[in-house]
Scaffold this active site. Structure first.
Site, PDB file in Angstrom:
ATOM      1  N   ASP A   1       0.845  -1.172   0.000  1.00  0.00           N
ATOM      2  CA  ASP A   1       0.000   0.000   0.000  1.00  0.00           C
ATOM      3  C   ASP A   1       0.897   1.245   0.000  1.00  0.00           C
ATOM      4  O   ASP A   1       1.744   1.406   0.887  1.00  0.00           O
ATOM      5  CB  ASP A   1      -0.848  -0.027   1.292  1.00  0.00           C
ATOM      6  CG  ASP A   1      -2.203   0.594   1.108  1.00  0.00           C
ATOM      7  OD1 ASP A   1      -2.271   1.657   0.473  1.00  0.00           O
ATOM      8  OD2 ASP A   1      -3.189   0.018   1.614  1.00  0.00           O
TER       9      ASP A   1
ATOM     10  N   GLU B   1      -6.682   3.510  -5.738  1.00  0.00           N
ATOM     11  CA  GLU B   1      -7.923   3.733  -5.006  1.00  0.00           C
ATOM     12  C   GLU B   1      -8.471   5.087  -5.462  1.00  0.00           C
ATOM     13  O   GLU B   1      -7.810   6.114  -5.300  1.00  0.00           O
ATOM     14  CB  GLU B   1      -7.669   3.753  -3.495  1.00  0.00           C
ATOM     15  CG  GLU B   1      -8.993   3.785  -2.743  1.00  0.00           C
ATOM     16  CD  GLU B   1      -8.886   4.369  -1.344  1.00  0.00           C
ATOM     17  OE1 GLU B   1      -9.717   4.038  -0.500  1.00  0.00           O
ATOM     18  OE2 GLU B   1      -7.963   5.180  -1.098  1.00  0.00           O
TER      19      GLU B   1
ATOM     20  N   HIS C   1     -11.000  -2.686   4.411  1.00  0.00           N
ATOM     21  CA  HIS C   1     -10.884  -2.233   5.798  1.00  0.00           C
ATOM     22  C   HIS C   1     -11.650  -0.937   6.069  1.00  0.00           C
ATOM     23  O   HIS C   1     -11.643  -0.451   7.198  1.00  0.00           O
ATOM     24  CB  HIS C   1      -9.405  -2.042   6.125  1.00  0.00           C
ATOM     25  CG  HIS C   1      -8.782  -0.993   5.247  1.00  0.00           C
ATOM     26  ND1 HIS C   1      -8.568  -1.191   3.902  1.00  0.00           N
ATOM     27  CD2 HIS C   1      -8.382   0.272   5.506  1.00  0.00           C
ATOM     28  CE1 HIS C   1      -8.043  -0.096   3.380  1.00  0.00           C
ATOM     29  NE2 HIS C   1      -7.922   0.817   4.332  1.00  0.00           N
ATOM     30  N   ASP C   2     -12.249  -0.351   5.035  1.00  0.00           N
ATOM     31  CA  ASP C   2     -13.025   0.879   5.224  1.00  0.00           C
ATOM     32  C   ASP C   2     -14.524   0.628   5.121  1.00  0.00           C
ATOM     33  O   ASP C   2     -15.313   1.573   5.195  1.00  0.00           O
ATOM     34  CB  ASP C   2     -12.671   1.913   4.135  1.00  0.00           C
ATOM     35  CG  ASP C   2     -11.233   2.392   4.225  1.00  0.00           C
ATOM     36  OD1 ASP C   2     -10.684   2.419   5.333  1.00  0.00           O
ATOM     37  OD2 ASP C   2     -10.668   2.737   3.171  1.00  0.00           O
TER      38      ASP C   2
ATOM     39  N   ASP D   1      -3.116   4.608  -2.507  1.00  0.00           N
ATOM     40  CA  ASP D   1      -4.161   5.194  -1.671  1.00  0.00           C
ATOM     41  C   ASP D   1      -4.664   6.521  -2.271  1.00  0.00           C
ATOM     42  O   ASP D   1      -3.845   7.351  -2.686  1.00  0.00           O
ATOM     43  CB  ASP D   1      -3.535   5.458  -0.286  1.00  0.00           C
ATOM     44  CG  ASP D   1      -4.548   5.836   0.765  1.00  0.00           C
ATOM     45  OD1 ASP D   1      -5.423   5.006   1.054  1.00  0.00           O
ATOM     46  OD2 ASP D   1      -4.459   6.956   1.306  1.00  0.00           O
TER      47      ASP D   1
HETATM   48  C1  NOJ Z   1      -8.105   5.293   2.110  1.00  0.00           C
HETATM   49  C2  NOJ Z   1      -7.749   4.230   3.089  1.00  0.00           C
HETATM   50  O1  NOJ Z   1      -8.251   3.010   2.641  1.00  0.00           O
HETATM   51  C3  NOJ Z   1      -8.301   4.664   4.423  1.00  0.00           C
HETATM   52  O2  NOJ Z   1      -8.238   3.641   5.382  1.00  0.00           O
HETATM   53  C4  NOJ Z   1      -7.560   5.902   4.853  1.00  0.00           C
HETATM   54  O3  NOJ Z   1      -8.123   6.400   6.041  1.00  0.00           O
HETATM   55  C5  NOJ Z   1      -7.628   6.997   3.790  1.00  0.00           C
HETATM   56  N1  NOJ Z   1      -7.406   6.501   2.466  1.00  0.00           N
HETATM   57  C6  NOJ Z   1      -6.593   8.056   4.046  1.00  0.00           C
HETATM   58  O4  NOJ Z   1      -5.313   7.560   3.795  1.00  0.00           O
END
Ligand code: NOJ
Length: 539
Positions: free
Chosen positions: A97, A243, A317-318, A192
């Site tokens: 990541d 992402e 994870h989000d 990210d």
């Molecule tokens: C996306 C990540 O998946 C998340 O967990 C994070 O809080 C934000 N980007 C900021 O880096």
């Protein structure tokens, strides 16, 4: 080693919650290494590991203070090298990541900036006046630094300062980070919030909204990605996934269209927002299936036109757990989890399985608000309390908190579920009928088994990896049907999205059943699909 993108399956690991081996209640790299045989048995090709670098600890690793080291919480550089080797021995690649939109405010670059060093202030955005932009975690996106009498930009937490990609020194320093990990045998990268790296020339107040239109898919995102590609992973043809926050299908397609030489694939999130009322994360509604159908269709069609591949996923994870969010984790845990899986995995793209998904892990179901650890949830608890009733705050967090996806893996029924020898950093899911890995592995027709089959189909069936996707008419709201075709072969994938029976009929009776989560053996020209039934047939 270059891998075939079309039949690759990635497994995402949130190291903090995967497997602890040193008894501190936090998962570690040796824990991942220990479980490589388990992942090999599942059949995946690559593991994406979310950040394990030294961090400020504000956003569980997404606030990096040293890009080229391992946080001692997770292990050492030798542990990392051993993990890469163990994975390689099982023909599994490692994807890391890369959080290149922002650093922790504890990063030496930011610290130098704070000391007033002009060179490093230009690594970030320091302005005399803030705009009215909102941070994604709530509150203003600008933080005031009294001794400099300036504000710096942070689209996320105050401790996550946005980097200035317009500065060539920043770009060079970030290429150097990517190359550092490439030299250690990494085979892929997940970038990210990478479509936020191009900020506007002028920062302006917005009249409506949180200002995401000001910094999302900025003018130079593609150009920056092409530079990154050329200077780093492009030289070795590695697997990459961007992402993309609140992107558009056109922008996403341009980042992943192979002719643009930017990224191999990308994550879009529109299909997950179907349970956001008025597009607001904390306002929950029943999933809108017609929106889901139209989003999946639009994105699949557009990717096809651009010869591009999207990442296929429900969980990370989000996100809350898909079995709790879209399925029924009490009455139909296997049926709904398996239907949700095949609906996504048999599309065209690159499937991602998030740890626990393969055992049907449900949401956290925390009993107390104090159980949450996620910075976004903690901030939101305060912010929502201003306008929501107490019950609504509890309900919103319980449905959409990121901690739903972060509870530790329950491996077996020993104390602390075989995750650790001590109380973990975050509670286990409190679901009444929590299934562990050992429970699931013992069953013959298990959800683990179902994922193995889906992975195998992608590896062995060209129609799954390369076939065209088409969308037959369906006349039932809770039925999602699509077809795949390759040469003279055609498959139909039926998914009943709800717990009510649905009738279907075939114009010509299919030849074979490829998959059935009800163990169906016979087909008739008119049939009734059971609750959450998934049926894949070959015409
Ligand atoms: C996306 C990540 O998946 C998340 O967990 C994070 O809080 C934000 N980007 C900021 O880096």
């Amino acid at each position: 080693m270059s891998r075939n993108l079309e039949n690759l399956v990635v497994y995402q690991i949130y190291p903090r919650s995967f497997q602890d081996t040193n008894g501190d209640g936090i998962g570690d790299l040796n824990g991942i290494r220990k479980r490589i045989p388990y992942l090999h048995k599942l059949g995946i090709d690559m593991i994406w590991i979310t950040p394990f670098y030294p961090s400020g600890g504000k956003d569980n690793g997404y606030d990096i203070k040293d890009y080229k080291a391992i946080d001692p919480l997770f292990g050492t550089m030798d542990d990392f090298k051993n993990l890469v080797k163990e994975a390689k021995d099982h023909n599994i690649g490692i994807m890391l990541d890369m959080v290149l939109n922002h650093t922790s405010t504890l990063h030496p670059w930011f610290q130098k900036a704070l000391s007033g060093d002009k060179e490093y202030m230009d690594y970030y955005f320091f302005k005399d006046k803030p705009t009215n932009w909102e941070s994604k975690f709530g509150g203003s996106a600008w933080e005031y630094v009294p001794h400099l009498d300036k504000y710096y930009l942070h689209l996320f937490d105050t401790m996550q300062a946005d980097l200035n990609w317009e500065n060539e020194k920043v770009r060079e320093a970030l290429y150097d980070v990517v190359k550092f990990w490439m030299d250690l045998g990494v085979e892929g990268f997940r970038f990210d919030v990478i479509n936020l790296i191009s900020k506007p020339k002028e920062f302006k107040d917005v009249v409506i909204g949180d200002a995401r239109d000001q910094y999302t898919d900025g003018e130079k995102v593609l150009e920056y990605l092409q530079m990154l590609n050329k200077n780093t992973f492009g030289t070795k043809d590695l697997v990459t996934v961007g992402e993309l926050s609140s992107t558009t299908v056109e922008n996403a397609a341009s980042y992943v269209n192979p002719k643009n030489k930017a990224l191999s694939t990308a994550f879009g999130f529109h299909h997950l927002k179907i349970d956001y009322k008025d597009n607001k994360k904390w306002h929950i509604q029943k999933p809108d299936y017609s929106a889901l159908k139209s989003i999946l269709r639009t994105w699949q069609d557009s990717m096809e036109e651009n010869s591009a591949l999207m990442a296929l996923f429900w969980n990370n994870h989000d996100q809350p757990r898909s079995v709790s969010r879209l399925g029924d984790d009490i009455n139909y845990p296997f049926e709904s989890a398996s239907m949700i899986a095949s609906m996504m995995h048999l599309l065209k793209g690159m499937p991602y399985i998030y740890q626990g998904e393969e055992i049907g892990l449900p949401n956290a179901y925390f009993e107390s608000m104090d159980d949450y650890r996620d910075i976004e949830s903690i901030n939101m608890k305060e912010i929502l309390s201003e306008t929501f009733s107490k019950e609504d705050v509890v309900q919103s967090l319980s449905a959409h908190s990121r901690d739903n996806g972060r509870t530790p893996m329950p491996w077996d029924h020993t104390k602390h579920y075989g995750f650790s020898t001590t109380t973990p950093w975050l509670k286990f899911s409190q679901h009444n009928n929590l299934q562990t890995v050992s429970d699931v592995l013992e069953k013959e027709n298990s959800i683990f088994n179902w994922y193995q089959k889906l992975i195998d189909l992608r590896h062995t069936e060209t129609i799954v990896s390369k076939g065209k996707v088409f969308w037959p008419e369906d006349d039932h709201e809770s039925l999602l049907v699509y077809g795949r075709s390759y040469g003279d072969e055609t498959w139909l994938v039926y998914n009943n999205l709800e717990d009510k029976a649905v009738s279907i009929s075939f114009e010509t009776l299919p030849q074979t059943i490829i998959l059935s989560n009800y163990n169906r053996k016979e087909l008739k020209s008119s049939m009734t699909l059971n609750p959450y039934e998934s049926l894949v047939v070959k015409l």
